[in-house]
Design an enzyme around this catalytic site. Structure first.
Site, PDB file in Angstrom:
ATOM      1  N   THR A 150      18.807  31.294 -74.787  1.00  0.00           N
ATOM      2  CA  THR A 150      17.859  32.184 -75.442  1.00  0.00           C
ATOM      3  C   THR A 150      18.566  32.886 -76.590  1.00  0.00           C
ATOM      4  O   THR A 150      19.689  32.513 -76.954  1.00  0.00           O
ATOM      5  CB  THR A 150      17.209  33.139 -74.400  1.00  0.00           C
ATOM      6  OG1 THR A 150      16.179  33.870 -75.042  1.00  0.00           O
ATOM      7  CG2 THR A 150      18.223  34.088 -73.777  1.00  0.00           C
ATOM      8  N   LYS A 198      19.789  29.796 -79.761  1.00  0.00           N
ATOM      9  CA  LYS A 198      18.933  28.608 -79.714  1.00  0.00           C
ATOM     10  C   LYS A 198      19.252  27.591 -80.818  1.00  0.00           C
ATOM     11  O   LYS A 198      19.180  26.387 -80.599  1.00  0.00           O
ATOM     12  CB  LYS A 198      17.463  29.012 -79.801  1.00  0.00           C
ATOM     13  CG  LYS A 198      16.939  29.665 -78.533  1.00  0.00           C
ATOM     14  CD  LYS A 198      15.469  30.017 -78.709  1.00  0.00           C
ATOM     15  CE  LYS A 198      14.790  30.142 -77.371  1.00  0.00           C
ATOM     16  NZ  LYS A 198      13.328  30.115 -77.492  1.00  0.00           N
ATOM     17  N   ASP A 223      13.729  14.460 -79.653  1.00  0.00           N
ATOM     18  CA  ASP A 223      13.011  14.508 -80.940  1.00  0.00           C
ATOM     19  C   ASP A 223      12.375  15.874 -81.161  1.00  0.00           C
ATOM     20  O   ASP A 223      12.395  16.418 -82.263  1.00  0.00           O
ATOM     21  CB  ASP A 223      11.905  13.445 -80.973  1.00  0.00           C
ATOM     22  CG  ASP A 223      12.484  12.046 -81.082  1.00  0.00           C
ATOM     23  OD1 ASP A 223      13.697  11.931 -81.381  1.00  0.00           O
ATOM     24  OD2 ASP A 223      11.740  11.080 -80.846  1.00  0.00           O
ATOM     25  N   ASP A 269       9.470  24.791 -75.434  1.00  0.00           N
ATOM     26  CA  ASP A 269       8.519  25.866 -75.776  1.00  0.00           C
ATOM     27  C   ASP A 269       7.143  25.311 -76.144  1.00  0.00           C
ATOM     28  O   ASP A 269       6.110  25.872 -75.754  1.00  0.00           O
ATOM     29  CB  ASP A 269       9.053  26.698 -76.948  1.00  0.00           C
ATOM     30  CG  ASP A 269      10.044  27.765 -76.498  1.00  0.00           C
ATOM     31  OD1 ASP A 269      10.045  28.115 -75.299  1.00  0.00           O
ATOM     32  OD2 ASP A 269      10.814  28.244 -77.348  1.00  0.00           O
ATOM     33  N   GLY A 288       7.932  32.326 -87.399  1.00  0.00           N
ATOM     34  CA  GLY A 288       9.277  32.428 -86.841  1.00  0.00           C
ATOM     35  C   GLY A 288       9.580  31.261 -85.921  1.00  0.00           C
ATOM     36  O   GLY A 288       8.930  30.212 -85.979  1.00  0.00           O
ATOM     37  N   GLY A 289      10.571  31.457 -85.054  1.00  0.00           N
ATOM     38  CA  GLY A 289      11.000  30.380 -84.157  1.00  0.00           C
ATOM     39  C   GLY A 289       9.894  29.929 -83.222  1.00  0.00           C
ATOM     40  O   GLY A 289       9.705  28.731 -82.991  1.00  0.00           O
ATOM     41  N   ALA A 290       9.139  30.875 -82.675  1.00  0.00           N
ATOM     42  CA  ALA A 290       8.074  30.509 -81.742  1.00  0.00           C
ATOM     43  C   ALA A 290       6.970  29.738 -82.463  1.00  0.00           C
ATOM     44  O   ALA A 290       6.410  28.785 -81.915  1.00  0.00           O
ATOM     45  CB  ALA A 290       7.502  31.767 -81.089  1.00  0.00           C
ATOM     46  N   ASN A 324       1.493  34.011 -92.745  1.00  0.00           N
ATOM     47  CA  ASN A 324       2.681  34.789 -92.396  1.00  0.00           C
ATOM     48  C   ASN A 324       2.853  35.904 -93.408  1.00  0.00           C
ATOM     49  O   ASN A 324       2.571  35.725 -94.597  1.00  0.00           O
ATOM     50  CB  ASN A 324       3.916  33.877 -92.400  1.00  0.00           C
ATOM     51  CG  ASN A 324       5.101  34.552 -91.743  1.00  0.00           C
ATOM     52  OD1 ASN A 324       4.998  35.050 -90.626  1.00  0.00           O
ATOM     53  ND2 ASN A 324       6.238  34.586 -92.431  1.00  0.00           N
ATOM     54  N   TYR A 342       3.344  38.855 -74.498  1.00  0.00           N
ATOM     55  CA  TYR A 342       2.830  39.030 -73.138  1.00  0.00           C
ATOM     56  C   TYR A 342       3.179  40.398 -72.555  1.00  0.00           C
ATOM     57  O   TYR A 342       2.991  40.644 -71.360  1.00  0.00           O
ATOM     58  CB  TYR A 342       3.283  37.902 -72.215  1.00  0.00           C
ATOM     59  CG  TYR A 342       4.765  37.710 -72.148  1.00  0.00           C
ATOM     60  CD1 TYR A 342       5.538  38.437 -71.273  1.00  0.00           C
ATOM     61  CD2 TYR A 342       5.398  36.801 -72.986  1.00  0.00           C
ATOM     62  CE1 TYR A 342       6.904  38.281 -71.230  1.00  0.00           C
ATOM     63  CE2 TYR A 342       6.754  36.633 -72.950  1.00  0.00           C
ATOM     64  CZ  TYR A 342       7.506  37.373 -72.065  1.00  0.00           C
ATOM     65  OH  TYR A 342       8.861  37.219 -72.032  1.00  0.00           O
TER      66      TYR A 342
HETATM   67  P1  NDP Z   1      10.828  35.694 -84.969  1.00  0.00           P
HETATM   68  O1  NDP Z   1      11.595  36.944 -85.164  1.00  0.00           O
HETATM   69  O2  NDP Z   1      11.454  34.369 -85.213  1.00  0.00           O
HETATM   70  O3  NDP Z   1       9.473  35.771 -85.869  1.00  0.00           O
HETATM   71  C1  NDP Z   1       8.716  36.954 -85.914  1.00  0.00           C
HETATM   72  C2  NDP Z   1       7.401  36.702 -86.640  1.00  0.00           C
HETATM   73  O4  NDP Z   1       6.625  37.905 -86.575  1.00  0.00           O
HETATM   74  C3  NDP Z   1       7.548  36.337 -88.107  1.00  0.00           C
HETATM   75  O5  NDP Z   1       6.510  35.479 -88.490  1.00  0.00           O
HETATM   76  C4  NDP Z   1       7.401  37.706 -88.772  1.00  0.00           C
HETATM   77  O6  NDP Z   1       6.957  37.632 -90.121  1.00  0.00           O
HETATM   78  C5  NDP Z   1       6.323  38.321 -87.915  1.00  0.00           C
HETATM   79  N1  NDP Z   1       6.350  39.776 -88.015  1.00  0.00           N
HETATM   80  C6  NDP Z   1       7.267  40.623 -87.482  1.00  0.00           C
HETATM   81  N2  NDP Z   1       6.956  41.896 -87.810  1.00  0.00           N
HETATM   82  C7  NDP Z   1       5.836  41.848 -88.576  1.00  0.00           C
HETATM   83  C8  NDP Z   1       5.034  42.833 -89.239  1.00  0.00           C
HETATM   84  N3  NDP Z   1       5.335  44.146 -89.153  1.00  0.00           N
HETATM   85  N4  NDP Z   1       3.939  42.409 -89.928  1.00  0.00           N
HETATM   86  C9  NDP Z   1       3.635  41.096 -90.000  1.00  0.00           C
HETATM   87  N5  NDP Z   1       4.363  40.123 -89.420  1.00  0.00           N
HETATM   88  C10 NDP Z   1       5.456  40.499 -88.707  1.00  0.00           C
HETATM   89  O7  NDP Z   1      10.275  35.788 -83.464  1.00  0.00           O
HETATM   90  P2  NDP Z   1       9.784  34.580 -82.529  1.00  0.00           P
HETATM   91  O8  NDP Z   1       9.071  33.590 -83.361  1.00  0.00           O
HETATM   92  O9  NDP Z   1      10.891  34.135 -81.685  1.00  0.00           O
HETATM   93  O10 NDP Z   1       8.770  35.354 -81.542  1.00  0.00           O
HETATM   94  C11 NDP Z   1       7.505  35.817 -82.002  1.00  0.00           C
HETATM   95  C12 NDP Z   1       6.770  36.459 -80.826  1.00  0.00           C
HETATM   96  O11 NDP Z   1       6.482  35.469 -79.824  1.00  0.00           O
HETATM   97  C13 NDP Z   1       7.575  37.542 -80.114  1.00  0.00           C
HETATM   98  O12 NDP Z   1       6.695  38.568 -79.755  1.00  0.00           O
HETATM   99  C14 NDP Z   1       8.108  36.855 -78.874  1.00  0.00           C
HETATM  100  O13 NDP Z   1       8.322  37.747 -77.800  1.00  0.00           O
HETATM  101  C15 NDP Z   1       6.964  35.913 -78.549  1.00  0.00           C
HETATM  102  N6  NDP Z   1       7.382  34.721 -77.816  1.00  0.00           N
HETATM  103  C16 NDP Z   1       6.737  34.443 -76.645  1.00  0.00           C
HETATM  104  C17 NDP Z   1       7.058  33.318 -75.937  1.00  0.00           C
HETATM  105  C18 NDP Z   1       6.338  33.037 -74.674  1.00  0.00           C
HETATM  106  O14 NDP Z   1       6.818  32.231 -73.863  1.00  0.00           O
HETATM  107  N7  NDP Z   1       5.168  33.629 -74.467  1.00  0.00           N
HETATM  108  C19 NDP Z   1       8.118  32.385 -76.387  1.00  0.00           C
HETATM  109  C20 NDP Z   1       8.726  32.768 -77.641  1.00  0.00           C
HETATM  110  C21 NDP Z   1       8.375  33.911 -78.311  1.00  0.00           C
HETATM  111  P3  NDP Z   1       8.021  37.582 -91.349  1.00  0.00           P
HETATM  112  O15 NDP Z   1       8.440  36.125 -91.469  1.00  0.00           O
HETATM  113  O16 NDP Z   1       7.268  38.078 -92.506  1.00  0.00           O
HETATM  114  O17 NDP Z   1       9.177  38.471 -90.943  1.00  0.00           O
END
Ligand code: NDP
Length: 278
Positions: free
Chosen positions: A66, A70, A82, A107, A135-137, A157, A224
């Site tokens: 994690t 990652k 892949d 994921d 982002g990553g998710a 985004n 969540y």
């Molecule tokens: P990242 O940090 O890689 O990406 C965050 C994303 O949120 C980006 O697109 C970012 O936009 C956006 N963001 C953050 N703050 C703001 C804001 N104030 N206004 C608008 N956009 C915003 O995180 P992850 O992709 O890893 O995770 C995203 C969410 O998914 C998290 O809440 C995480 O907990 C959840 N998650 C849940 C999982 C599950 O199993 N349910 C698995 C993985 C993640 P920008 O590019 O502009 O910064």
């Protein structure tokens, strides 16, 4: 694995104390009466390669990774699936008999399995999807939606370059749209996914008007905590199918468990209770 060795697995992160993975795998091991242990491993980035090289010698058959490891774990892998290569990050590692490890990313599979379990009538091919976040998710979500047959994925985004990068990486099914236009981009969508961190406890709210939500659309939130985010509550009030993000976390754990401990585990209410316990 020789029968005399008890299989070990764990989750590697920094920090790691908050991880729910040990209790999920521990629940499954106890439930199926399987020999094995699953432990949290607090590992600094500078030590990741050394730790991964040593783990199989200590009896580890695999590991989850994690934040913040990652991407680095994928780069260190002997081989990658892949889907891990496509997503650009790994979350599930399996040590190989001849040394090294295979990197996988579950994921996207977890995301899809959660939606299929929570909304059996959902048809991702029935119309466009709107994904918020890049982002990553979001990468795992895009890969999964493309594989599930979504004909078009609108991607909004906050930082436009993030959506443009993912469109370049994932191909013409991805249509970036401006963050300010996200409410209008919902028109005709069969699926809405919040893959931003907005709406999470302690983070700003997600402003997402749902006036254009189509009847029969599915709305899901990767956040969540809370389980029912304001987005999901609003979608539910409008009659949409709604699936919370906890199931994605539970389902992404299952393929690793099966690989390492030899049994496909169930994702059900009992597991949800284990994950939600304080
Ligand atoms: P990242 O940090 O890689 O990406 C965050 C994303 O949120 C980006 O697109 C970012 O936009 C956006 N963001 C953050 N703050 C703001 C804001 N104030 N206004 C608008 N956009 C915003 O995180 P992850 O992709 O890893 O995770 C995203 C969410 O998914 C998290 O809440 C995480 O907990 C959840 N998650 C849940 C999982 C599950 O199993 N349910 C698995 C993985 C993640 P920008 O590019 O502009 O910064």
């Amino acid at each position: 694995m020789t029968p005399s060795r008890i299989p070990l697995a764990g989750v590697i992160g920094d920090p790691i104390a908050h991880s729910r993975s040990p209790r999920l795998h521990g629940h499954w091991l106890a439930r199926y009466g399987l020999p094995g242990h699953y432990v949290p491993l607090h590992v600094a980035a500078a030590d990741l390669a050394t730790v991964l090289a040593a783990m199989p010698r200590m009896g580890f058959v695999g590991a989850n990774v994690t934040l913040p490891h990652k991407v680095a774990a994928l780069a260190l892998a002997t081989r990658a699936t892949d889907r891990a290569a496509r997503i650009g990050a790994a979350n599930t590692l399996t040590f190989l008999p001849d040394g090294g490890f295979e990197a996988d990313n579950t994921d996207g599979e977890g995301f899809l399995r959660n939606l299929r379990q929570g909304a059996p009538g959902w048809n991702p091919a029935a119309g466009p999807a709107l994904v918020l976040g890049a982002g990553g998710a979001a990468r795992a979500v895009l890969a999964a939606l493309i594989d599930a047959g979504a004909p078009e994925i609108r991607l909004a985004n906050r930082t436009a370059a993030g959506a443009a990068d993912l469109a370049a990486a994932f191909g013409p099914a991805i249509r970036p749209c401006a963050w300010e236009d996200r409410a209008a981009a919902l028109a005709g969508a069969a699926t809405l996914v919040n893959a931003t961190a907005l709406g999470m406890a302690g983070k700003p709210a997600l402003e997402m008007p749902l006036d254009a939500l189509a009847p029969g659309a599915l709305v899901t939130d990767l956040v969540y905590t809370p389980l029912e985010t304001p987005l999901l509550a609003e979608a539910r009030a409008r009659g949409a199918a709604v699936v919370d993000g906890l199931g994605m976390l539970l389902h992404q754990a299952a393929p690793g468990f099966e690989r390492w401990f030899g049994r496909a585990p169930e994702v059900d209410e009992a597991l949800r209770r284990v994950a939600l316990a304080p």
